[in-house]
Design a protein around this motif. Structure first.
Motif, PDB file in Angstrom:
ATOM      1  N   LEU A 115      -9.202   8.589  -1.571  1.00 30.50           N
ATOM      2  CA  LEU A 115      -8.936   9.580  -1.033  1.00 30.50           C
ATOM      3  C   LEU A 115      -7.468   9.781  -0.876  1.00 30.50           C
ATOM      4  N   ILE A 116      -6.695  11.026  -1.362  1.00 32.14           N
ATOM      5  CA  ILE A 116      -5.337  11.134  -1.563  1.00 32.14           C
ATOM      6  C   ILE A 116      -4.771  12.248  -0.668  1.00 32.14           C
ATOM      7  N   ALA A 117      -4.014  12.088   0.314  1.00 29.76           N
ATOM      8  CA  ALA A 117      -3.249  13.072   1.173  1.00 29.76           C
ATOM      9  C   ALA A 117      -2.422  13.773   0.327  1.00 29.76           C
ATOM     10  N   PHE A 118      -2.474  14.934   0.294  1.00 28.98           N
ATOM     11  CA  PHE A 118      -1.638  15.990  -0.484  1.00 28.98           C
ATOM     12  C   PHE A 118      -1.197  17.293   0.014  1.00 28.98           C
ATOM     13  N   ASP A 119      -0.095  17.322   0.357  1.00 26.88           N
ATOM     14  CA  ASP A 119       0.559  18.553   0.837  1.00 26.88           C
ATOM     15  C   ASP A 119       1.472  19.433  -0.075  1.00 26.88           C
ATOM     16  N   ALA A 158      -7.192  15.552   0.025  1.00 29.33           N
ATOM     17  CA  ALA A 158      -7.241  16.253   1.285  1.00 29.33           C
ATOM     18  C   ALA A 158      -5.915  16.922   1.564  1.00 29.33           C
ATOM     19  N   HIS A 159      -6.007  18.169   2.016  1.00 29.99           N
ATOM     20  CA  HIS A 159      -4.547  18.579   2.771  1.00 29.99           C
ATOM     21  C   HIS A 159      -5.181  19.091   4.233  1.00 29.99           C
ATOM     22  N   VAL A 160      -4.037  18.507   4.946  1.00 31.38           N
ATOM     23  CA  VAL A 160      -4.209  19.086   6.304  1.00 31.38           C
ATOM     24  C   VAL A 160      -3.428  20.104   6.808  1.00 31.38           C
ATOM     25  N   ILE A 161      -3.729  20.993   7.563  1.00 36.62           N
ATOM     26  CA  ILE A 161      -2.879  22.037   8.178  1.00 36.62           C
ATOM     27  C   ILE A 161      -2.930  21.728   9.575  1.00 36.62           C
ATOM     28  N   ASP A 162      -1.456  21.605  10.015  1.00 31.81           N
ATOM     29  CA  ASP A 162      -1.228  21.248  11.248  1.00 31.81           C
ATOM     30  C   ASP A 162      -0.542  22.414  11.936  1.00 31.81           C
ATOM     31  N   VAL A 163      -1.190  23.455  12.489  1.00 27.17           N
ATOM     32  CA  VAL A 163      -0.595  24.540  13.407  1.00 27.17           C
ATOM     33  C   VAL A 163       0.038  24.061  14.594  1.00 27.17           C
ATOM     34  N   VAL A 164      -0.526  22.947  15.080  1.00 28.75           N
ATOM     35  CA  VAL A 164      -0.063  22.272  16.596  1.00 28.75           C
ATOM     36  C   VAL A 164       1.309  21.807  16.676  1.00 28.75           C
ATOM     37  N   ALA A 165       1.642  20.815  15.709  1.00 25.02           N
ATOM     38  CA  ALA A 165       3.059  20.479  15.671  1.00 25.02           C
ATOM     39  C   ALA A 165       4.188  21.332  15.245  1.00 25.02           C
ATOM     40  N   PRO A 166       4.244  22.054  14.425  1.00 26.25           N
ATOM     41  CA  PRO A 166       5.215  23.115  14.281  1.00 26.25           C
ATOM     42  C   PRO A 166       5.701  24.158  15.499  1.00 26.25           C
ATOM     43  N   PHE A 167       4.643  24.487  16.202  1.00 21.09           N
ATOM     44  CA  PHE A 167       4.685  25.321  17.275  1.00 21.09           C
ATOM     45  C   PHE A 167       5.058  24.606  18.734  1.00 21.09           C
ATOM     46  N   GLY A 168       4.691  23.137  18.791  1.00 19.93           N
ATOM     47  CA  GLY A 168       4.663  22.763  20.235  1.00 19.93           C
ATOM     48  C   GLY A 168       3.560  23.069  20.878  1.00 19.93           C
ATOM     49  N   GLU A 178     -12.905  15.896  -5.782  1.00 23.51           N
ATOM     50  CA  GLU A 178     -13.436  16.921  -5.037  1.00 23.51           C
ATOM     51  C   GLU A 178     -11.967  17.370  -4.049  1.00 23.51           C
ATOM     52  N   THR A 179     -12.363  18.431  -3.223  1.00 21.88           N
ATOM     53  CA  THR A 179     -10.999  18.602  -2.337  1.00 21.88           C
ATOM     54  C   THR A 179     -11.591  19.013  -0.991  1.00 21.88           C
ATOM     55  N   GLU A 180     -10.829  18.863  -0.120  1.00 20.18           N
ATOM     56  CA  GLU A 180     -11.002  19.145   1.303  1.00 20.18           C
ATOM     57  C   GLU A 180      -9.911  19.519   2.104  1.00 20.18           C
ATOM     58  N   LEU A 181     -10.086  20.707   2.690  1.00 21.40           N
ATOM     59  CA  LEU A 181      -8.967  21.705   3.497  1.00 21.40           C
ATOM     60  C   LEU A 181      -9.589  21.253   4.951  1.00 21.40           C
TER      61      LEU A 181
END
Length: 150
Positions: free
Chosen positions: A6-10, A36-46, A83-86
């Motif tokens: 597994l590779i974390a890729f942003d 894998a790419h992780v979208i984190d909408v929580v952290a940027p907005f608090g 393979e990829t995972e969002l």
């Protein structure tokens, strides 16, 4: 050995270095990658934000899909099955590291490759470290690839 990596890729330079290392290992072992790419909408907005505009979230997803597509193309060019995972952080009780751990478990990862910025002191304390959180709770070996000094 290391048949599933597994590779974390942003898309950052650090994650590109990690992808290159994961590809080298996969070629040597005959392994396959899950990028894998992780979208984190929580952290940027608090924690106070209860609504993320749909067009902003859609934009994040499209950018992430393009990054994953580029990573998959790089793996295919290297002759590595990929393979990829969002993934998306579900709420304030979840973190990027938590999402990656779930992905590693589902994929059956035998090795996880993460880029790290190598922040120290106050910057690390304020920003935190996905790599550090992941390593603390990892169920398999983790390879940290250091980026340029911050």
């Amino acid at each position: 050995m290391y048949e599933k990596i597994l590779i974390a890729f942003d898309g950052s330079e650090t994650s590109k270095l990690a992808l290159a290392e994961a590809l080298r290992i996969a070629r040597l072992t005959g392994g396959q990658l899950c990028v894998a790419h992780v979208i984190d909408v929580v952290a940027p907005f608090g924690m106070g934000l209860t609504y993320v505009p749909a067009d902003l979230l859609a934009s994040y997803r499209e950018e992430a899909k393009e990054r994953l597509k580029a990573a998959r193309s790089e793996a295919q060019a290297a002759g590595v099955k990929c393979e990829t995972e969002l993934l998306e952080v579900a709420g304030i009780t979840q973190s990027v590291a938590h999402c990656l751990q779930g992905c590693a478990s589902r994929f059956g990862a035998q090795l996880v490759v993460l880029g790290t910025h190598g922040r120290r002191g106050v910057r690390r304390a304020i920003i935190g470290s996905v790599a550090e959180e992941f390593v603390r709770n990892a169920d398999c070996p983790v390879l940290l690839v250091r980026g340029e000094p911050a």
